[in-house]
Scaffold this motif. Structure first.
Motif, PDB file in Angstrom:
ATOM      1  N   VAL A   1       0.860  -1.178   0.000  1.00  0.00           N
ATOM      2  CA  VAL A   1       0.000   0.000   0.000  1.00  0.00           C
ATOM      3  C   VAL A   1       0.899   1.232   0.000  1.00  0.00           C
ATOM      4  O   VAL A   1       2.047   1.187   0.436  1.00  0.00           O
ATOM      5  N   VAL A   2       0.377   2.341  -0.487  1.00  0.00           N
ATOM      6  CA  VAL A   2       1.095   3.615  -0.424  1.00  0.00           C
ATOM      7  C   VAL A   2       0.937   4.168   0.981  1.00  0.00           C
ATOM      8  O   VAL A   2      -0.178   4.273   1.498  1.00  0.00           O
TER       9      VAL A   2
ATOM     10  N   GLY B   1       7.241  12.753   6.200  1.00  0.00           N
ATOM     11  CA  GLY B   1       5.994  13.361   5.756  1.00  0.00           C
ATOM     12  C   GLY B   1       5.798  13.280   4.264  1.00  0.00           C
ATOM     13  O   GLY B   1       6.768  13.308   3.489  1.00  0.00           O
ATOM     14  N   LEU B   2       4.547  13.142   3.828  1.00  0.00           N
ATOM     15  CA  LEU B   2       4.134  12.887   2.455  1.00  0.00           C
ATOM     16  C   LEU B   2       4.488  11.450   2.082  1.00  0.00           C
ATOM     17  O   LEU B   2       5.454  10.884   2.591  1.00  0.00           O
ATOM     18  N   SER B   3       3.685  10.852   1.201  1.00  0.00           N
ATOM     19  CA  SER B   3       3.905   9.454   0.861  1.00  0.00           C
ATOM     20  C   SER B   3       5.247   9.282   0.163  1.00  0.00           C
ATOM     21  O   SER B   3       5.703  10.142  -0.586  1.00  0.00           O
ATOM     22  N   GLY B   4       5.906   8.150   0.438  1.00  0.00           N
ATOM     23  CA  GLY B   4       7.221   7.927  -0.133  1.00  0.00           C
ATOM     24  C   GLY B   4       7.861   6.661   0.384  1.00  0.00           C
ATOM     25  O   GLY B   4       7.191   5.789   0.953  1.00  0.00           O
ATOM     26  N   LEU B   5       9.164   6.554   0.201  1.00  0.00           N
ATOM     27  CA  LEU B   5       9.937   5.452   0.756  1.00  0.00           C
ATOM     28  C   LEU B   5      10.333   5.833   2.184  1.00  0.00           C
ATOM     29  O   LEU B   5       9.491   6.290   2.944  1.00  0.00           O
ATOM     30  N   TYR B   6      11.576   5.650   2.570  1.00  0.00           N
ATOM     31  CA  TYR B   6      11.977   6.027   3.922  1.00  0.00           C
ATOM     32  C   TYR B   6      12.125   7.548   4.053  1.00  0.00           C
ATOM     33  O   TYR B   6      11.438   8.193   4.840  1.00  0.00           O
ATOM     34  N   VAL B   7      13.043   8.106   3.275  1.00  0.00           N
ATOM     35  CA  VAL B   7      13.327   9.535   3.342  1.00  0.00           C
ATOM     36  C   VAL B   7      12.806  10.266   2.112  1.00  0.00           C
ATOM     37  O   VAL B   7      12.288  11.375   2.215  1.00  0.00           O
ATOM     38  N   ILE B   8      12.912   9.646   0.934  1.00  0.00           N
ATOM     39  CA  ILE B   8      12.524  10.361  -0.288  1.00  0.00           C
ATOM     40  C   ILE B   8      11.020  10.291  -0.505  1.00  0.00           C
ATOM     41  O   ILE B   8      10.380   9.295  -0.164  1.00  0.00           O
TER      42      ILE B   8
ATOM     43  N   ILE C   1       0.302   8.858  -4.471  1.00  0.00           N
ATOM     44  CA  ILE C   1      -0.572   9.578  -3.545  1.00  0.00           C
ATOM     45  C   ILE C   1      -1.218   8.566  -2.615  1.00  0.00           C
ATOM     46  O   ILE C   1      -1.604   7.473  -3.042  1.00  0.00           O
ATOM     47  N   VAL C   2      -1.340   8.918  -1.334  1.00  0.00           N
ATOM     48  CA  VAL C   2      -1.833   7.958  -0.356  1.00  0.00           C
ATOM     49  C   VAL C   2      -3.262   7.518  -0.658  1.00  0.00           C
ATOM     50  O   VAL C   2      -3.658   6.405  -0.310  1.00  0.00           O
ATOM     51  N   GLY C   3      -4.048   8.357  -1.336  1.00  0.00           N
ATOM     52  CA  GLY C   3      -5.404   7.974  -1.750  1.00  0.00           C
ATOM     53  C   GLY C   3      -6.463   8.889  -1.175  1.00  0.00           C
ATOM     54  O   GLY C   3      -6.300   9.460  -0.093  1.00  0.00           O
ATOM     55  N   PRO C   4      -7.591   9.069  -1.879  1.00  0.00           N
ATOM     56  CA  PRO C   4      -8.637   9.983  -1.414  1.00  0.00           C
ATOM     57  C   PRO C   4      -9.245   9.523  -0.096  1.00  0.00           C
ATOM     58  O   PRO C   4      -9.576   8.343   0.069  1.00  0.00           O
TER      59      PRO C   4
END
Length: 272
Positions: free
Chosen positions: A27-28, A34-41, A46-49
């Motif tokens: 899942v995202v 902060g903001l969806s991503g891997l560990y740091v990047i 998008i996490v989803g509506p």
């Protein structure tokens, strides 16, 4: 070697129950910063509506310089919310703890920071053609993290980015994929690049590899000076998606800058 054995054992443990009927469980979710991503990047996902990813993580960046060991340890609470399928926002609260060798100035006390960010996906990935998902965003909109004690502009502060993400390999029969990400960042000190991959090892666990050329940690190579961009980091670890708790994500990994420090995170994605 002991760590590699443990990680291999975890992979085998996760693969056993999935061998009968492979299903992709990824899942995202929110990144550590902060903001969806891997560990740091960040990624272009998008996490989803109406989905809210809440997380807790502790990451450490360490450098050994002239016989002294410097540590930047960050403990974060993170929330990332998907407004639509193309827009998400995030907020973080974290305690930054510093370990500076004796007789080195300035001696930094712990600092608390609040950050806010947002991301917009401007191009959606096509499943059958070459073009990737593309997103633009910003972290720490209020520039709260730039200064530390008497030091000025030694953290990223407000950081804009553009990033592309593409699933370059995917096989639903065995529940595997490889997701690739690359982008550019811009802040008051530097422009830099970043890249990373998520490679499925078993349907509910992935290998995370990422490189960051302007990391959101202190650059101790020039400690005590102002206006410094972050060091290069190479991070590697596992991201696991327990089948019994859909939406739960467990991260174990290593943040590397000359030496590797163990870091971890946990997040949960829910629909509001």
């Amino acid at each position: 070697m002991r760590t590699l054995i443990v990680l291999a054992a975890i992979s085998v443990a996760f693969s056993a129950p999935c061998s009968a009927a492979p299903v992709m469980h990824q899942v995202v979710t929110t990144s550590w910063h902060g903001l969806s991503g891997l560990y740091v990047i960040p990624t272009a996902r998008i996490v989803g509506p109406s989905k809210f990813a809440v997380g807790f993580n502790e990451s450490k960046h360490a450098e050994s310089i002239k016989g002294g060991r410097y540590v930047d340890r960050q403990i974060r609470g993170v929330g990332t919310y998907g407004i639509t399928d193309k827009i998400e926002i995030s907020a973080t609260y974290y305690n930054n703890m510093y370990v500076i060798p004796p007789n080195v100035t300035p001696m930094l006390s712990n600092h608390h920071f609040h950050t806010f960010g947002g991301k917009i996906q401007i191009l959606q990935e096509h499943p059958h053609y070459w073009y990737p998902a593309v997103a633009v965003g910003v972290r720490d909109i209020t520039n709260d993290t730039a200064d530390v004690g008497p030091l000025r502009s030694v953290n990223n502060g407000t950081k804009g980015f553009i990033v592309a993400s593409k699933k370059v390999l995917k096989d639903e029969r065995i529940g595997r994929f490889m997701d690739c990400h690359a982008g550019l960042t811009f802040d008051h000190n530097a422009s830099a690049g970043f890249a990373g991959i998520e490679l499925t090892l078993v349907p509910n666990a992935s290998l995370i590899i990422e490189g960051v050329w302007d990391a959101p940690y202190l650059n101790f190579r020039h400690f005590g000076e102002d206006d410094l961009h972050g060091r290069y980091l190479f991070n590697v670890g596992l991201r696991m998606y327990p089948e019994l708790v859909p939406g739960l994500v467990l991260d174990t990994g290593f943040v590397g800058d000359g030496e590797f420090e163990f870091s971890f995170g946990i997040s949960y994605v829910m629909t509001l």
